[in-house]
Design an enzyme around this catalytic site. Structure first.
Site, PDB file in Angstrom:
ATOM      1  N   GLY A  97      41.274  14.782  61.845  1.00 29.37           N
ATOM      2  CA  GLY A  97      40.810  13.555  62.482  1.00 29.37           C
ATOM      3  C   GLY A  97      39.796  13.828  63.563  1.00 29.37           C
ATOM      4  N   GLY A 119      44.457  16.475  54.769  1.00 31.32           N
ATOM      5  CA  GLY A 119      44.104  16.157  53.377  1.00 31.32           C
ATOM      6  C   GLY A 119      43.532  14.768  53.280  1.00 31.32           C
ATOM      7  N   LYS A 176      27.102  16.403  51.976  1.00 35.95           N
ATOM      8  CA  LYS A 176      26.694  15.936  50.646  1.00 35.95           C
ATOM      9  C   LYS A 176      25.658  16.874  50.029  1.00 35.95           C
ATOM     10  CE  LYS A 176      29.552  13.674  51.670  1.00 35.95           C
ATOM     11  NZ  LYS A 176      30.334  13.322  52.856  1.00 35.95           N
ATOM     12  N   LEU A 225      39.386  17.052  52.074  1.00 34.09           N
ATOM     13  CA  LEU A 225      39.257  17.063  50.616  1.00 34.09           C
ATOM     14  C   LEU A 225      37.830  17.363  50.167  1.00 34.09           C
ATOM     15  CD1 LEU A 225      41.650  14.156  49.625  1.00 34.09           C
ATOM     16  CD2 LEU A 225      42.134  16.587  49.954  1.00 34.09           C
ATOM     17  N   ILE A 258      37.552  14.690  55.341  1.00 37.56           N
ATOM     18  CA  ILE A 258      36.903  15.976  55.626  1.00 37.56           C
ATOM     19  C   ILE A 258      37.600  17.083  54.847  1.00 37.56           C
ATOM     20  CG2 ILE A 258      36.420  17.681  57.441  1.00 37.56           C
ATOM     21  CD1 ILE A 258      35.949  15.399  59.360  1.00 37.56           C
ATOM     22  N   HIS A 307      24.050  -0.828  27.987  1.00 36.59           N
ATOM     23  CA  HIS A 307      24.770   0.190  27.217  1.00 36.59           C
ATOM     24  C   HIS A 307      23.908   1.442  27.109  1.00 36.59           C
ATOM     25  CE1 HIS A 307      27.276   2.059  24.222  1.00 36.59           C
ATOM     26  NE2 HIS A 307      26.178   2.345  23.528  1.00 36.59           N
ATOM     27  N   GLY A 346      22.902  12.801  65.361  1.00 30.98           N
ATOM     28  CA  GLY A 346      24.350  12.835  65.577  1.00 30.98           C
ATOM     29  C   GLY A 346      25.113  13.558  64.484  1.00 30.98           C
TER      30      GLY A 346
HETATM   31  C1  LIG Z   1      32.209  16.306  57.851  1.00 29.84           C
HETATM   32  C2  LIG Z   1      31.881  14.839  57.942  1.00 29.84           C
HETATM   33  C3  LIG Z   1      31.395  14.183  56.835  1.00 29.84           C
HETATM   34  C4  LIG Z   1      31.092  12.822  56.910  1.00 29.84           C
HETATM   35  N1  LIG Z   1      30.634  12.191  55.798  1.00 29.84           N
HETATM   36  C5  LIG Z   1      30.365  10.864  55.848  1.00 29.84           C
HETATM   37  C6  LIG Z   1      29.853  10.191  54.718  1.00 29.84           C
HETATM   38  O1  LIG Z   1      29.652  10.780  53.664  1.00 29.84           O
HETATM   39  N2  LIG Z   1      29.584   8.873  54.817  1.00 29.84           N
HETATM   40  C7  LIG Z   1      29.789   8.189  55.977  1.00 29.84           C
HETATM   41  O2  LIG Z   1      29.518   6.989  56.028  1.00 29.84           O
HETATM   42  N3  LIG Z   1      30.275   8.804  57.075  1.00 29.84           N
HETATM   43  C8  LIG Z   1      30.562  10.127  57.030  1.00 29.84           C
HETATM   44  N4  LIG Z   1      31.019  10.760  58.142  1.00 29.84           N
HETATM   45  C9  LIG Z   1      31.208   9.982  59.383  1.00 29.84           C
HETATM   46  C10 LIG Z   1      29.864   9.784  60.082  1.00 29.84           C
HETATM   47  O3  LIG Z   1      29.252  11.035  60.292  1.00 29.84           O
HETATM   48  C11 LIG Z   1      30.091   9.090  61.411  1.00 29.84           C
HETATM   49  O4  LIG Z   1      30.843   7.919  61.199  1.00 29.84           O
HETATM   50  C12 LIG Z   1      28.763   8.717  62.033  1.00 29.84           C
HETATM   51  O5  LIG Z   1      27.967   9.843  62.274  1.00 29.84           O
HETATM   52  C13 LIG Z   1      29.052   8.011  63.361  1.00 29.84           C
HETATM   53  O6  LIG Z   1      27.861   7.752  63.977  1.00 29.84           O
HETATM   54  P1  LIG Z   1      27.818   7.378  65.518  1.00 29.84           P
HETATM   55  O7  LIG Z   1      26.501   6.748  65.673  1.00 29.84           O
HETATM   56  O8  LIG Z   1      28.979   6.592  65.928  1.00 29.84           O
HETATM   57  O9  LIG Z   1      27.955   8.749  66.315  1.00 29.84           O
HETATM   58  P2  LIG Z   1      27.517  10.241  66.053  1.00 29.84           P
HETATM   59  O10 LIG Z   1      26.770  10.375  64.793  1.00 29.84           O
HETATM   60  O11 LIG Z   1      28.713  11.081  66.247  1.00 29.84           O
HETATM   61  O12 LIG Z   1      26.471  10.505  67.231  1.00 29.84           O
HETATM   62  C14 LIG Z   1      26.819  10.473  68.572  1.00 29.84           C
HETATM   63  C15 LIG Z   1      25.793  11.265  69.346  1.00 29.84           C
HETATM   64  O13 LIG Z   1      26.033  11.088  70.735  1.00 29.84           O
HETATM   65  C16 LIG Z   1      25.791  12.312  71.405  1.00 29.84           C
HETATM   66  N5  LIG Z   1      26.516  12.256  72.686  1.00 29.84           N
HETATM   67  C17 LIG Z   1      27.848  12.135  72.868  1.00 29.84           C
HETATM   68  N6  LIG Z   1      28.137  12.030  74.181  1.00 29.84           N
HETATM   69  C18 LIG Z   1      26.963  12.098  74.839  1.00 29.84           C
HETATM   70  C19 LIG Z   1      26.593  12.040  76.201  1.00 29.84           C
HETATM   71  N7  LIG Z   1      27.501  11.863  77.175  1.00 29.84           N
HETATM   72  N8  LIG Z   1      25.288  12.150  76.516  1.00 29.84           N
HETATM   73  C20 LIG Z   1      24.338  12.304  75.552  1.00 29.84           C
HETATM   74  N9  LIG Z   1      24.626  12.351  74.253  1.00 29.84           N
HETATM   75  C21 LIG Z   1      25.919  12.238  73.891  1.00 29.84           C
HETATM   76  C22 LIG Z   1      26.288  13.365  70.438  1.00 29.84           C
HETATM   77  O14 LIG Z   1      25.689  14.621  70.680  1.00 29.84           O
HETATM   78  C23 LIG Z   1      25.869  12.770  69.088  1.00 29.84           C
HETATM   79  O15 LIG Z   1      24.605  13.240  68.694  1.00 29.84           O
HETATM   80  C24 LIG Z   1      31.298  12.123  58.120  1.00 29.84           C
HETATM   81  C25 LIG Z   1      31.779  12.788  59.251  1.00 29.84           C
HETATM   82  C26 LIG Z   1      32.071  14.129  59.161  1.00 29.84           C
HETATM   83  C27 LIG Z   1      32.580  14.823  60.385  1.00 29.84           C
HETATM   84  N1  LIG Z   2      33.132  10.299  52.874  1.00 27.77           N
HETATM   85  C1  LIG Z   2      33.093   9.865  54.120  1.00 27.77           C
HETATM   86  O1  LIG Z   2      32.653   8.774  54.423  1.00 27.77           O
HETATM   87  C2  LIG Z   2      33.600  10.762  55.197  1.00 27.77           C
HETATM   88  C3  LIG Z   2      33.676  12.131  55.011  1.00 27.77           C
HETATM   89  C4  LIG Z   2      34.172  12.917  56.039  1.00 27.77           C
HETATM   90  C5  LIG Z   2      34.557  12.331  57.229  1.00 27.77           C
HETATM   91  N2  LIG Z   2      34.457  10.998  57.375  1.00 27.77           N
HETATM   92  C6  LIG Z   2      34.891  10.363  58.637  1.00 27.77           C
HETATM   93  O2  LIG Z   2      35.387  11.339  59.525  1.00 27.77           O
HETATM   94  C7  LIG Z   2      36.594  10.899  60.085  1.00 27.77           C
HETATM   95  C8  LIG Z   2      37.515  12.059  60.249  1.00 27.77           C
HETATM   96  O3  LIG Z   2      37.931  12.565  58.981  1.00 27.77           O
HETATM   97  P1  LIG Z   2      39.242  13.415  58.823  1.00 27.77           P
HETATM   98  O4  LIG Z   2      39.460  13.683  57.391  1.00 27.77           O
HETATM   99  O5  LIG Z   2      39.225  14.564  59.779  1.00 27.77           O
HETATM  100  O6  LIG Z   2      40.320  12.457  59.478  1.00 27.77           O
HETATM  101  P2  LIG Z   2      41.331  11.354  58.947  1.00 27.77           P
HETATM  102  O7  LIG Z   2      41.828  10.688  60.168  1.00 27.77           O
HETATM  103  O8  LIG Z   2      40.772  10.527  57.849  1.00 27.77           O
HETATM  104  O9  LIG Z   2      42.505  12.211  58.301  1.00 27.77           O
HETATM  105  C9  LIG Z   2      43.200  13.203  58.984  1.00 27.77           C
HETATM  106  C10 LIG Z   2      44.261  13.765  58.053  1.00 27.77           C
HETATM  107  O10 LIG Z   2      44.899  14.847  58.699  1.00 27.77           O
HETATM  108  C11 LIG Z   2      46.292  14.678  58.581  1.00 27.77           C
HETATM  109  N3  LIG Z   2      46.909  15.327  59.742  1.00 27.77           N
HETATM  110  C12 LIG Z   2      46.863  14.932  61.035  1.00 27.77           C
HETATM  111  N4  LIG Z   2      47.530  15.807  61.811  1.00 27.77           N
HETATM  112  C13 LIG Z   2      48.000  16.781  60.986  1.00 27.77           C
HETATM  113  C14 LIG Z   2      48.747  17.959  61.200  1.00 27.77           C
HETATM  114  N5  LIG Z   2      49.158  18.347  62.414  1.00 27.77           N
HETATM  115  N6  LIG Z   2      49.061  18.716  60.124  1.00 27.77           N
HETATM  116  C15 LIG Z   2      48.662  18.350  58.876  1.00 27.77           C
HETATM  117  N7  LIG Z   2      47.940  17.252  58.630  1.00 27.77           N
HETATM  118  C16 LIG Z   2      47.592  16.473  59.665  1.00 27.77           C
HETATM  119  C17 LIG Z   2      46.523  13.179  58.522  1.00 27.77           C
HETATM  120  O11 LIG Z   2      47.761  12.856  57.936  1.00 27.77           O
HETATM  121  C18 LIG Z   2      45.319  12.731  57.691  1.00 27.77           C
HETATM  122  O12 LIG Z   2      45.578  12.789  56.320  1.00 27.77           O
HETATM  123  C19 LIG Z   2      37.164   9.859  59.150  1.00 27.77           C
HETATM  124  O13 LIG Z   2      37.644   8.772  59.906  1.00 27.77           O
HETATM  125  C20 LIG Z   2      36.029   9.431  58.301  1.00 27.77           C
HETATM  126  O14 LIG Z   2      35.643   8.122  58.584  1.00 27.77           O
HETATM  127  C21 LIG Z   2      33.995  10.200  56.389  1.00 27.77           C
END
Ligand SMILES: Cc1cc2nc3c(=O)[nH]c(=O)nc-3n(C[C@H](O)[C@H](O)[C@H](O)COP(=O)(O)OP(=O)(O)OC[C@H]3O[C@@H](n4cnc5c(N)ncnc54)[C@H](O)[C@@H]3O)c2cc1C
Ligand SMILES: NC(=O)c1ccc[n+]([C@@H]2O[C@H](COP(=O)([O-])OP(=O)(O)OC[C@H]3O[C@@H](n4cnc5c(N)ncnc54)[C@H](O)[C@@H]3O)[C@@H](O)[C@H]2O)c1
Length: 460
Positions: free
Chosen positions: A268, A178, A51, A183, A181, A442, A40
């Site tokens: 988002g 900001g 990372k 930042l 994702i 320490h 996923g």
């Molecule tokens: C850029 C980025 C960085 C992130 N960094 C972190 C982090 O550092 N730490 C952290 O804890 N979280 C992080 N997250 C969030 C984390 O990736 C998600 O919270 C996590 O992957 C969610 O897992 P999930 O099991 O809900 O779904 P997903 O991992 O999104 O998996 C869902 C899967 O379902 C499949 N799917 C969807 N619909 C269908 C369908 N109809 N039929 C078959 N397959 C389907 C998709 O292809 C996908 O593979 C990050 C997210 C992003 C975008």
């Molecule tokens: N370190 C981690 O665990 C990590 C890293 C990356 C992503 N994620 C997950 O992915 C999800 C999505 O991350 P994200 O940063 O995209 O979403 P987010 O929902 O955390 O933040 C979205 C940001 O975009 C801003 N925004 C929304 N509409 C805007 C607009 N029209 N113009 C300017 N700014 C706007 C919001 O004010 C908010 O600050 C998060 O919920 C997070 O759980 C987690």
């Protein structure tokens, strides 16, 4: 004719594969359906690749700082984006194919590639095959939000998915959003050598955090040369002659224009429910499109569960994996685990990272309870000085009556790791007075946690 199985898992994210294997090992004939990559978002275009790239960016940053540590490097620091991408691809590929092999090697479990959709209340179609099962688990995750700004259809833009294919260094990366994702990519690409501009709608960066956290993060990022525009409204974009994107916005009442070589949307994520065709079932979704579940992740329809980001309960890999543990415990271990058992915790992987657990100061003030607060600026921490990493602070909140921890923010070197000290104390309901007397090693950053706890003050 539908093929009858014991369980169907839709989505190979951070809950589905683990549950599918447990169900199969328990003797249930199980199918798991995935439409693109196993693992996923986390494995393929989320946590793991970002990372991995953050690690490359940190090496570049530290190499540029080498002289501060008395280390002489010959020539400028140059980042080879093709090599950064190749390193990232190798790590992602190993993880994703490892999962596929594990699933394919599990008895009673079949992996089917394709998009699954309901064709009846309990029937799932994928690639021309139809399955029926008494247990169906939805783990379909989320996708990046793409807004309807004027001009967006005419420009090329990146999301957290398409940016994974980038193997050139953007001259100027404009990032809208900001938060997590935005930042993480902002600092990473700045360190790779791009000019970076962040445009954020809110009045602070990562606005769910307390103002001192947001403001310090802003200082850190601006200190590295990232341009930050808050309070943005009315964004529109247009293509530029010769490539690139011009972004116009109203920023705090003043119009601003940024001309970027690349544009990243980080505003988002939205739950993946459309393809499921839930309309032919009675499964209820919330107003924001998340699948509604109870405290043990059951939907309103008996025999259908949902896990991970698609439920809206947490949006992290650890919350999705914890969902798997809750469902498996309830179904297979006679252990009534619940979503409400878990303590909120997460990290923002900028450098220094932010490790967070429990309530923020704003949450505590809203709750009206009496609290104590401890603050330790990193300029007081010996190990941070030795490492040359004195940005940020550690902050803890304690309930004044019960003496239990309420929450903490560690915006500091190793903050993503040491926050677990407070998390585990909270999980074990250990009062702060125990940690206050503990002898820590320490010289470490954690060494100053007992000191901070000896200096708690009332939260005024
Ligand atoms: C850029 C980025 C960085 C992130 N960094 C972190 C982090 O550092 N730490 C952290 O804890 N979280 C992080 N997250 C969030 C984390 O990736 C998600 O919270 C996590 O992957 C969610 O897992 P999930 O099991 O809900 O779904 P997903 O991992 O999104 O998996 C869902 C899967 O379902 C499949 N799917 C969807 N619909 C269908 C369908 N109809 N039929 C078959 N397959 C389907 C998709 O292809 C996908 O593979 C990050 C997210 C992003 C975008
Ligand atoms: N370190 C981690 O665990 C990590 C890293 C990356 C992503 N994620 C997950 O992915 C999800 C999505 O991350 P994200 O940063 O995209 O979403 P987010 O929902 O955390 O933040 C979205 C940001 O975009 C801003 N925004 C929304 N509409 C805007 C607009 N029209 N113009 C300017 N700014 C706007 C919001 O004010 C908010 O600050 C998060 O919920 C997070 O759980 C987690």
């Amino acid at each position: 004719m539908a093929e009858n199985v014991d369980a169907i898992v839709i989505g190979g994210g951070q809950a589905g594969p683990f549950l599918a294997v447990r169900l199969a090992q328990a003797g249930m004939k199980t199918v798991i359906i995935e439409r693109s990559h196993m693992g996923g978002t986390c494995v393929n275009n989320g946590c793991m690749p970002t990372k991995t790239m953050v690690a490359s960016a940190r090496v570049a940053h530290m190499a540029r700082r080498a002289a501060e540590y008395g280390v002489a490097l010959a020539g400028d620091v140059r980042v080879d984006m093709k090599a950064v991408k190749a390193r990232k691809d190798k790590i992602v590929e190993a993880s994703s194919t490892g999962l596929v092999k594990w699933i394919e090697g599990t008895e009673n479990l079949e992996l089917i590639w394709g998009t699954a959709r309901f064709t009846g209340p309990r029937e799932i179609e994928v690639g021309g095959r139809v399955f029926s099962a008494p247990r169906i688990f939805l783990n379909t995750g989320g996708s990046p939000v793409v807004p309807d700004w004027p001009g967006l259809a005419e420009v090329s833009y990146l999301t957290n998915e398409s940016i994974m294919d980038l193997d050139v260094l953007p001259d100027h990366l404009i990032i809208v959003g900001g938060s997590y994702i935005g930042l993480e990519f902002a600092q990473m690409f700045r360190r790779f050598g791009s000019r970076v501009t962040v445009v954020e709608h809110g009045e602070r960066l990562i606005s769910r955090e307390d103002p001192d956290v947001s403001d310090t993060i802003r200082e850190i990022l601006e200190g590295e040369g990232i341009a930050i525009h808050l309070n943005s409204r009315d964004i529109s974009v247009a293509p530029m002659d010769g490539g690139g994107v011009k972004l116009n916005a109203n920023v705090g009442g003043v119009s601003m224009t940024a001309e970027g070589s690349h544009l990243l949307l980080a505003i988002g994520r939205t739950p993946n429910v459309e393809a499921l065709n839930l309309g032919v079932t009675d499964v209820v979704v919330t107003e924001r499109g998340f699948i509604k579940v109870d405290d043990q992740l059951r939907t309103n329809v008996e025999g259908i569960w949902a896990m991970g980001d698609v439920t809206g309960h947490g949006a992290f890999t650890h919350t999705s994996y914890n969902d798997f543990e809750i469902v498996a415990a309830n179904l297979l271990d006679n252990d009534p685990r619940r979503v409400s058992d878990r303590i909120d915790t997460y990290a923002l992987f900028i450098d220094p990272p932010l490790g967070r657990v429990g309530m923020s100061e704003a949450d505590i003030r809203r709750s009206g309870r009496k609290a104590l607060v401890g603050l330790m600026p990193m300029t007081r921490v010996g190990r941070a000085k030795e490492k040359g990493e004195t940005q940020g602070f550690m902050k803890v909140f304690v309930d004044a009556e019960s003496e239990l921890f309420l929450g903490a923010a560690f915006l500091c070197t190793e903050g993503d790791e040491i926050v677990h000290i407070i998390l585990d104390a909270m999980a074990g309901k250990v009062p702060y007075t125990v940690l206050k007397r503990a002898m820590h090693i320490h010289p470490t950053v954690s060494e100053l946690i007992p000191t901070m706890l000896q200096e708690l003050k009332p939260l005024e």
